[in-house]
Design a protein around this motif. Structure first.
Motif, PDB file in Angstrom:
ATOM      1  N   ALA A  75      49.549 106.739  93.342  1.00 37.30           N
ATOM      2  CA  ALA A  75      49.364 106.377  92.101  1.00 37.30           C
ATOM      3  C   ALA A  75      47.677 106.170  91.802  1.00 37.30           C
ATOM      4  CB  ALA A  75      49.749 105.000  91.392  1.00 37.30           C
ATOM      5  N   GLY A  76      46.941 106.097  92.832  1.00 38.55           N
ATOM      6  CA  GLY A  76      45.560 105.831  92.844  1.00 38.55           C
ATOM      7  C   GLY A  76      44.798 107.096  92.841  1.00 38.55           C
ATOM      8  N   THR A  77      45.452 108.161  93.400  1.00 43.39           N
ATOM      9  CA  THR A  77      44.713 109.328  93.618  1.00 43.39           C
ATOM     10  C   THR A  77      45.368 110.321  92.585  1.00 43.39           C
ATOM     11  OG1 THR A  77      45.874 110.111  95.535  1.00 43.39           O
ATOM     12  CG2 THR A  77      43.838 108.991  95.660  1.00 43.39           C
ATOM     13  N   ASN A  78      46.542 110.080  92.058  1.00 47.27           N
ATOM     14  CA  ASN A  78      47.547 111.110  91.137  1.00 47.27           C
ATOM     15  C   ASN A  78      47.782 112.311  92.124  1.00 47.27           C
ATOM     16  OD1 ASN A  78      48.597 111.307  88.770  1.00 47.27           O
ATOM     17  ND2 ASN A  78      46.963 112.716  88.089  1.00 47.27           N
ATOM     18  N   ASN A  79      47.777 112.030  93.334  1.00 43.88           N
ATOM     19  CA  ASN A  79      48.134 113.121  94.396  1.00 43.88           C
ATOM     20  C   ASN A  79      49.852 112.862  94.806  1.00 43.88           C
ATOM     21  OD1 ASN A  79      45.648 113.656  94.575  1.00 43.88           O
ATOM     22  ND2 ASN A  79      45.078 112.830  96.292  1.00 43.88           N
ATOM     23  N   TYR A  80      50.481 113.961  95.348  1.00 39.40           N
ATOM     24  CA  TYR A  80      51.643 113.888  95.959  1.00 39.40           C
ATOM     25  C   TYR A  80      51.591 114.480  97.343  1.00 39.40           C
ATOM     26  CZ  TYR A  80      53.546 118.116  93.793  1.00 39.40           C
ATOM     27  OH  TYR A  80      53.631 119.369  93.189  1.00 39.40           O
ATOM     28  N   TYR A  81      52.324 114.275  98.346  1.00 36.47           N
ATOM     29  CA  TYR A  81      52.346 114.845  99.485  1.00 36.47           C
ATOM     30  C   TYR A  81      53.461 114.824 100.591  1.00 36.47           C
ATOM     31  CZ  TYR A  81      50.933 110.168 100.790  1.00 36.47           C
ATOM     32  OH  TYR A  81      51.113 108.694 100.807  1.00 36.47           O
ATOM     33  N   ALA A  82      53.513 115.605 101.249  1.00 39.61           N
ATOM     34  CA  ALA A  82      54.691 115.684 102.312  1.00 39.61           C
ATOM     35  C   ALA A  82      54.088 115.205 103.771  1.00 39.61           C
ATOM     36  CB  ALA A  82      55.463 116.970 102.516  1.00 39.61           C
ATOM     37  N   ASP A  83      54.833 114.516 104.343  1.00 36.53           N
ATOM     38  CA  ASP A  83      54.538 113.957 105.676  1.00 36.53           C
ATOM     39  C   ASP A  83      55.424 114.609 106.402  1.00 36.53           C
ATOM     40  OD1 ASP A  83      51.981 112.688 105.179  1.00 36.53           O
ATOM     41  OD2 ASP A  83      52.923 110.792 104.946  1.00 36.53           O
ATOM     42  N   MET A  84      55.271 115.431 107.403  1.00 34.25           N
ATOM     43  CA  MET A  84      56.141 115.994 108.684  1.00 34.25           C
ATOM     44  C   MET A  84      55.363 116.100 109.804  1.00 34.25           C
ATOM     45  SD  MET A  84      57.789 118.970 106.110  1.00 34.25           S
ATOM     46  CE  MET A  84      56.273 119.501 105.543  1.00 34.25           C
ATOM     47  N   TRP A  85      55.086 115.083 110.451  1.00 37.00           N
ATOM     48  CA  TRP A  85      54.278 114.944 111.697  1.00 37.00           C
ATOM     49  C   TRP A  85      54.572 113.665 112.554  1.00 37.00           C
ATOM     50  CZ3 TRP A  85      52.044 110.502 110.897  1.00 37.00           C
ATOM     51  CH2 TRP A  85      51.433 110.061 109.530  1.00 37.00           C
ATOM     52  N   SER A  86      54.348 113.956 113.841  1.00 35.38           N
ATOM     53  CA  SER A  86      54.473 112.780 114.858  1.00 35.38           C
ATOM     54  C   SER A  86      53.015 112.154 115.405  1.00 35.38           C
ATOM     55  CB  SER A  86      55.075 113.302 116.054  1.00 35.38           C
ATOM     56  OG  SER A  86      56.478 113.885 115.804  1.00 35.38           O
ATOM     57  N   ASN A  87      53.280 110.889 115.824  1.00 37.64           N
ATOM     58  CA  ASN A  87      52.102 110.323 116.548  1.00 37.64           C
ATOM     59  C   ASN A  87      50.882 110.285 115.796  1.00 37.64           C
ATOM     60  OD1 ASN A  87      53.738 109.923 118.912  1.00 37.64           O
ATOM     61  ND2 ASN A  87      53.663 112.148 119.166  1.00 37.64           N
ATOM     62  N   GLY A  88      50.978 109.720 114.493  1.00 35.99           N
ATOM     63  CA  GLY A  88      49.952 109.689 113.762  1.00 35.99           C
ATOM     64  C   GLY A  88      48.810 110.722 113.275  1.00 35.99           C
TER      65      GLY A  88
END
Length: 361
Positions: free
Chosen positions: A245-258
């Motif tokens: 909400a703060g940035t008006n962004n959306y995103y996908a995370d598909m990763w490991s170990n930070g």
């Protein structure tokens, strides 16, 4: 099942063959009559009508070629006799009669029949729409790429929980508050979520060759939420879609170990209604699509070696067994599966648009 005629053609054939005073020939003319001429409704001609009705009711007893032949004969009657033409309204009404439902069951794809029997979704109109959807996904070569497809049908906590791909697996356990209706499942944004019982780590040892997607009719921008996902306790390993909400962004995370550098970010576009899809096929190839259009990609080499070992949630994300980031969105469809190529996604979107439109979503 018949190879040329679809379910609606079959049902229209049956209705046409059972109309009062339908245009028929007597049974002794079955083998040598000319079928492509206008018919006349005489009582002595009903015998052929009854014979066709019997054939259509026992369609499973025939080979594909024989089924096509029987259906084609009945279709010709419908075309050549004004009183036998079946309207879409008549077809829709017939699908929800006991005989309509019985005949639909005899003509369903095997996976759809299992879904119907397990889920309890029995509306004839809806099941025939589902049948078309599955057949089109199979014809496009997409069916094998899904682990789970949730159409959220039937309007109850039980019926909406079943996986269309294989109703024996990945049934959703609902928790908290949500409502169920014609548009799917509407989450409350406070406590409602569903545990799909799907564990990515049981399928693969890396976060590669995956996709997940959901369709929502809601354009509820300005609300931070995570409509689907899973992650480790420390949030080091993630598979999720999120709205900020703060940035008006959306995103996908598909990763490991930070390895947050592997995030696929769509900046400044809010949270519109539509079909969201995220897919990754290597450690340096990840994409986000909306309604079949690529919105963002990330080619940064990313650690994808560790897969979250908890189950995937819809309506929120699963952080080591704790639901977090509850969404207020309504879900009209959700999928989990293997990576989809750009051409796969185009085909999937076209087929899914037709499916959702047919459902009124």
């Amino acid at each position: 099942m018949a190879v040329k005629y679809d379910l609606d053609a079959y049902l229209k054939s049956y209705i046409a063959a059972t109309q009062k005073a339908v245009c028929e020939y007597s049974q002794n003319q079955i083998d040598d009559s000319v079928y492509d001429v206008p018919c006349h409704s005489y009582e002595e001609h009903i015998k052929k009508c009854l014979f066709l009705k019997f054939c259509l009711e026992n369609i499973e007893c025939y080979s594909d070629e024989e089924q096509d032949y029987v259906i084609s004969l009945a279709n010709r009657y419908a075309k050549n006799c004004g009183g036998c033409v079946v309207t879409d309204a008549e077809l829709a009404a017939f699908k929800n009669t006991p005989m309509g439902k019985e005949l639909i069951g005899a003509f369903l794809d095997a996976d759809v029949k299992k879904y119907k029997d397990k889920s309890g979704v029995s509306d004839g109109v809806i099941i025939s729409i589902v049948n078309t959807y599955v057949l089109e996904l199979k014809a496009a070569g997409l069916w094998s790429k899904f682990y789970a497809i949730y159409p959220f049908l039937g309007g109850t906590s039980s019926t909406t929980s079943y996986n269309l791909k294989d109703a024996d697996y990945y049934k959703i356990n609902w928790a908290g508050t949500m409502s169920y209706g014609t548009l799917g499942v509407d989450f409350d944004g406070v406590s409602g979520f569903g545990d799909t019982n799907f564990d990515f780590s049981a399928i693969s040892s890396t976060i590669e060759n995956i996709h997940f997607s959901f369709y929502t009719p809601d354009a509820n921008g300005g609300l931070a939420n995570v409509p689907m996902g899973v992650g480790s306790t420390a949030a080091d390993d993630r598979i999720r879609m999120a709205f900020d909400a703060g940035t008006n962004n959306y995103y996908a995370d598909m990763w490991s170990n930070g390895s947050v550098a592997g995030r696929v970010l769509v900046a400044g576009l809010g949270a519109p209604a539509g079909h969201y899809l995220a897919t990754r096929y290597s450690n340096s190839a990840a994409f986000v699509y909306l309604d079949g259009v690529q919105m963002a990609s990330n080619g940064v080499a990313t650690d994808v070696s560790d897969v979250p070992t908890d189950t995937f949630y819809v309506g929120a994300t699963n952080l080591a067994g704790v639901a977090s980031g509850f969404t207020t969105k309504t879900f009209g469809l959700a999928t989990i599966g293997q990576h989809l190529t750009a051409s796969d996604i185009t085909a999937f979107q076209t087929i899914t648009d037709k499916f959702l439109t047919s459902l009124g979503r």
